[in-house]
Design an enzyme around this catalytic site. Structure first.
Site, short mmCIF file in Angstrom:
data_model
loop_
_atom_site.label_atom_id
_atom_site.label_comp_id
_atom_site.label_asym_id
_atom_site.label_seq_id
_atom_site.Cartn_x
_atom_site.Cartn_y
_atom_site.Cartn_z
N ASP A 189 3.20 7.19 -0.56
CA ASP A 189 2.25 6.65 0.41
C ASP A 189 0.85 6.57 -0.18
OD1 ASP A 189 1.86 6.14 3.49
OD2 ASP A 189 0.23 7.49 2.91
N GLU A 211 3.30 2.67 -2.87
CA GLU A 211 2.55 1.83 -1.94
C GLU A 211 1.17 1.61 -2.57
OE1 GLU A 211 0.84 1.44 2.59
OE2 GLU A 211 0.76 3.33 1.54
#
Ligand code: TEU
Length: 567
Positions: free
Chosen positions: A210, A260
Site C-alpha cells: 500500500d 501501489e
C-alpha cells in the site's frame, strides 16, 4: 467447479495472472451480521473458480478500528474479529490454493492505526521519549507551537498533522487515525520484515504494498510549498533499499510483490520494478485513461515501453476499491479518472458505460501481462450513490463533504436476486446500503444470462487460459481506421487448446458463418472500436469472442472483438 492446485514449478505465474481483488468487508457475509467476512469468502470460492481467476488479493483483513476500511492496521498478526480468526485465514489460504487460487495479502507499511500498540505506547510515553521515535512527532511552529511543523497536506484533505494535548504534533499523510511510521528507525524495518515472514510462512504467495512510494521522508521534514525536488516524501531513493531487502525475503519463499505506486514520472516508476525489487506495480495510467483510442493507445505504448527495459510484466487495471467503478466512469462525458475531479451528481449513461466496460474487459485481457479485477467488476456493477448519512469513507468528511468518497464502489455484492439484501448473506442491513436496482446485477441472474457481464468475463477468462498467445509475451499494432485500435498477439502456433471458439455471449454475428479455423500460423487479434461509426473487421479465420453483437459483419461503436487471423 474445476480448479486444481497450481503446479509447484510454475514460478512465473504472476507474469500473466488474472488477480481478483476481494474487499472482504463487502464480498460475502458468512455470519449474517451485515459485514463480509472470511466465512463468506470461503463459501463463495466456487464463484471465483468458475470465473477462472488465478489469484485473490485480499484488502487488509487485520485487526483494525476501520477508520479507513482496514488500511488502519492495529495488529498484523490478528484477523479482525468482524472478519474471522487467524486459523480461518490459514484455512482460507489452503482451501483457495487447493482450488488453484493463490493468495495475495495487503501490507500497509506507511502507517499504522492509532490503536496500534506502538502508537499507544508513544502517546503514553510523552514528548522526547524513544517510543515516539517510531513515528514522526515534532513540536509545532508559531509562538505557542500552534502551527503545524510543516505545510504538508493529507491525501484525504486538511493538514497532515494532528496536535496532542501534550503539545506535540504527529504526522499522518492520510487520516489522523493513521500515524505515519518513521522508516529511518531500524525497529520499523525489522517489524515489517517479520510481518512478511509471518504471512509467507502461512502460504501467502504475494503481497500488495500500500502507498508504496510514500514510506520514506526527508528527515528535515521541510515545507513542500516550493514544489521542491526531490519531493520530501514521494519516491525517495531509500525506498529502493527497503524493497531490495523485502525482495530477498520474498525470494526465499517464491513470493511476489505488487506495488501501489502512483507516480506520473514513468522513469521513476519503473525503478521499483528492477529485477531485485518489486515484481510488478499497478498500472494507474491505464486505469485513469479516458475512453479514447488515441489516449488508450498512448497509455498502452508508454506502459509497454517503460516496462521493457526492466523486464517486468505490465499490469492492466480498470478498477479498484479507491476509484469510480468502470461502468460509471465510462458512462460519463469525462471518462478518465481523477481523484480531485470527483463530485456528486455527475450525469451518467449506464448503458454506454456497460458497453464500454465490456469492450475494455476484452482489451485489458488481451494485452501482454497480468490483469487485476475488482470484485463486482465481473458483474458490471455501477458506482452506487450512498446516502450522505451513511458514507463512512474519511475522504468524504475530510473534503468538507464535497468529495463523494470511495464507498460507492464498496457496496456489498449482490449474489442472489431473490434473497434478502441480494444474497449478500446478512440478516440485518449490510454496513453500506445497496441500491434498489442491485438484484438485477446478482450473480445468479447473470449466470443464467448468456449476454451478461459475468458470462462475458467467464468466457474471456476461459479463452485467455486455454488459447495460446494471451498473457505474457509480445504484441504488435495492426493497421486500423481512425478511432479503432487493433493489435495482435503472435504465437498462437497450432491453435491447440481452444475448444470450439464459439461463445460470443450473444450467439449472433457472422462468426456463425465461419467454421472454427485450425489456427495454424495464425495470431490472436483484438480490435476495439472507440469511434462512433461501425468499423470493418480485418480478414480473419475465426471470431473467438465479442463484447457485443457484430452488425452486418462490422464492429459497432464501443465494442471489442477477439479474432484469429493470418499474420
Ligand atoms: O491508497 C493510496 C492513496 O490513496 C494514494 O495513493 C492517493 O490516493 C494518491 O496518491 C492520489 O492522491 C491506499 C489504499 O488503496 C487506500 O484505500 C487507503 O485509503 C490508503 O492507501 C491509505 O492506506
Amino acid at each position: 467447479m474445476e480448479g486444481s492446485p497450481p503446479a509447484p514449478g510454475d514460478t512465473l505465474w504472476w507474469r500473466d495472472a488474472v488477480i481478483y481483488q476481494v474487499y472482504v468487508r463487502s464480498f460475502a457475509d458468512g455470519d449474517g451480521d451485515g459485514t463480509g467476512d472470511l466465512a463468506g469468502v470461503r463459501a463463495r470460492l466456487p464463484h471465483l473458480v468458475e470465473l477462472g481467476v488465478d489469484a485473490l488479493w485480499f484488502t487488509p483483513w487485520y485487526l483494525s478500528p476501520l477508520a479507513d476500511g482496514g488500511y488502519d492496521v492495529a495488529d498484523y498478526r490478528t484477523i479482525d474479529p468482524a472478519f474471522g480468526t487467524l486459523a480461518e485465514a490459514e484455512k482460507l489460504i489452503a482451501e483457495a490454493r487447493a482450488l488453484g487460487l493463490r493468495t495475495i495479502i495487503d501490507i500497509v507499511p506507511n502507517h499504522v492505526s492509532d490503536r496500534h500498540i506502538w502508537f499507544r505506547a508513544a502517546l503514553a510515553a510523552g514528548p522526547g521519549r524513544p517510543e515516539r521515535a517510531l513515528f514522526h512527532f515534532r513540536a509545532g511552529r508559531g509562538e505557542h507551537g500552534e502551527v503545524p511543523p510543516n505545510d504538508w497536506v493529507s491525501e484525504f484533505g486538511g493538514p497532515a498533522w494532528t496536535r496532542l494535548d501534550d503539545g506535540e504534533w504527529y504526522l499522518h499523510l492520510f487520516a489522523p487515525e493513521q500515524p505515519d511510521l518513521n522508516w529511518a528507525h531500524p525497529s520499523v524495518r525489522r517489524e515489517h520484515e517479520e510481518v512478511l515472514r509471518f504471512w509467507f510462512e502461512r502460504g501467502v504467495a504475494g503481497v500488495r504494498i500500500d502507498s508504496a512510494a510514500l514510506l520514506a521522508k526527508d528527515p528535515a521534514l521541510p515545507d513542500f510549498t516550493a514544489g521542491r525536488d526531490p519531493h520530501p516524501y514521494v519516491d525517495l531513493d531509500e525506498l529502493h533499499t527497503i524493497y531490495r531487502s523485502w525482495r530477498a525475503i520474498a525470494d526465499t519463499y517464491g513470493a511476489v510483490f505488487v506495488g501501489e505506486v502512483w507516480l506520473p514520472d514513468t522513469e521513476r516508476f519503473v525503478r521499483y520494478l528492477r529485477p531485485d525489487e518489486l515484481h510488478t506495480a499497478f498500472n494507474f495510467s491505464f486505469l485513469a485513461c479516458p475512453w479514447d483510442a488515441g489516449r488508450m493507445r498512448a497509455a498502452i505504448e508508454a506502459t509497454l515501453a517503460e516496462h521493457a527495459p526492466v523486464g517486468a510484466p505490465a499490469t492492466w487495471v480498470l478498477c479498484n476499491h479507491d476509484v469510480t467503478r468502470t461502468v460509471t466512469r465510462y458512462g460519463r462525458e469525462e471518462s478518465g479518472f481523477d481523484f480531485a475531479a470527483k463530485e456528486f451528481g455527475t450525469p451518467t449513461d449506464h448503458g454506454l458505460g456497460t458497453r464500454r466496460a465490456r469492450a475494455a474487459a476484452l482489451l485489458s485481457l488481451a494485452l501482454p501481462g497480468s490483469v487485476y479485477l475488482y470484485q463486482g467488476e465481473e458483474l458490471g456493477l455501477p458506482e452506487a450513490e450512498i446516502p450522505l448519512d451513511r458514507i463512512e469513507d474519511p475522504m468524504h468528511a475530510r473534503s468538507g463533504g464535497t468529495d463523494p468518497g470511495r464507498d460507492g464502489c464498496r457496496v456489498p455484492l449482490p449474489w442472489t436476486a431473490d434473497a434478502p439484501y441480494s444474497g449478500f448473506g446478512s440478516a440485518t442491513e449490510p454496513w453500506l446500503p445497496q441500491p434498489e436496482f442491485w438484484p438485477a446485477y446478482a450473480a445468479d441472474r447473470q449466470t443464467a444470462d448468456p449476454g451478461s457481464m459475468l458470462t462475458l468475463y467467464r468466457e474471456a477468462l476461459r479463452l485467455r487460459r486455454t488459447v495460446p498467445g494471451f498473457g505474457d509475451g509480445p504484441m504488435h499494432w495492426r493497421e486500423s481506421v481512425p478511432g479503432v485500435l487493433s493489435f495482435a498477439r503472435p504465437g498462437t502456433g497450432d491453435g491447440s487448446g481452444t475448444g470450439d471458439g464459439s461463445g460470443t455471449g450473444d450467439g449472433s454475428g457472422p462468426e456463425d458463418d465461419f467454421g472454427p479455423g485450425d489456427g495454424s500460423g495464425t495470431e490472436l487479434v483484438c480490435v476495439v472500436n472507440f469511434s462512433a461509426e461501425p468499423a470493418p473487421l480485418p480478414p480473419y479465420t475465426e471470431v473467438l469472442l465479442t463484447s457485443g453483437p457484430l452488425v452486418a459483419g462490422r464492429l459497432p461503436r464501443d465494442t471489442a472483438v477477439w479474432l484469429r487471423a493470418a499474420p
